[in-house]
Write a protein that holds these residues in place. Structure first.
Motif, mmCIF file in Angstrom:
data_model
loop_
_atom_site.group_PDB
_atom_site.id
_atom_site.type_symbol
_atom_site.label_atom_id
_atom_site.label_comp_id
_atom_site.label_asym_id
_atom_site.label_seq_id
_atom_site.Cartn_x
_atom_site.Cartn_y
_atom_site.Cartn_z
ATOM 1 N N GLN A 124 -5.827 -1.145 -6.419
ATOM 2 C CA GLN A 124 -6.591 0.088 -6.208
ATOM 3 C C GLN A 124 -5.707 1.267 -6.555
ATOM 4 O O GLN A 124 -4.571 1.357 -6.082
ATOM 5 N N THR A 146 0.873 -1.164 0.000
ATOM 6 C CA THR A 146 0.000 0.000 0.000
ATOM 7 C C THR A 146 0.909 1.213 0.000
ATOM 8 O O THR A 146 1.657 1.442 0.960
ATOM 9 N N THR A 173 -7.756 -0.485 -16.369
ATOM 10 C CA THR A 173 -8.021 -1.753 -15.698
ATOM 11 C C THR A 173 -7.012 -2.766 -16.226
ATOM 12 O O THR A 173 -6.274 -2.486 -17.181
#
Length: 136
Positions: free
Chosen positions: A76, A47, A82
């Motif tokens: 994310q 992250t 995508t």
């Protein structure tokens, strides 16, 4: 599916370069716009937080320490794509190393050219930042 890539030659051995960039959680060590990186799932998830507070979550897909390469996908992020899969690779190039950062993705709501331009800029800027860690 669209793709783009960038590379830079660095006056250091592949081992020296890989030591800096080879850890999946090492982006803050060489990429100044990444303020922090926290790992999860045994090191397979990172992250990231950028200096402006944006959060990006990425998953390690493949890792080859001997081959000095890894691939990751985006879980994310605020990017208009995508199916993102990127690869970072270090190879011998003359007396130094060549680092290649490449990605493939499906644009979402933007043109193929705009998506390619976006990631080409990310990769080129990131590789320039990496190069600054190796004087010479």
């Amino acid at each position: 599916m669209a793709a783009t890539s960038a590379f830079i030659d660095i006056p250091a051995s592949t081992d020296q370069v890989w030591q800096l960039i080879g850890g999946f959680n090492s982006l803050p060590d060489w990429l100044s716009f990444i303020a922090k990186s926290e790992h999860g799932e045994g090191g397979r998830l990172r992250t990231l937080q950028t200096v402006d507070g944006t959060v990006i979550v990425e998953r390690l897909q493949t890792f080859d320490n001997a081959g000095k390469t890894y691939s990751y996908s985006i879980v994310q992020a605020p990017f208009p794509v995508t199916d993102y899969l990127a690869t970072l690779r270090v190879e011998a190039q003359g007396d130094g190393s060549r680092v290649t950062w490449s990605g493939q993705f499906t644009p979402l709501g933007i043109s193929v050219e705009a998506a390619q331009e976006l990631f080409a800029g990310v990769y080129q800027g990131g590789l320039a930042a990496l190069r600054s860690h190796f004087p010479g």
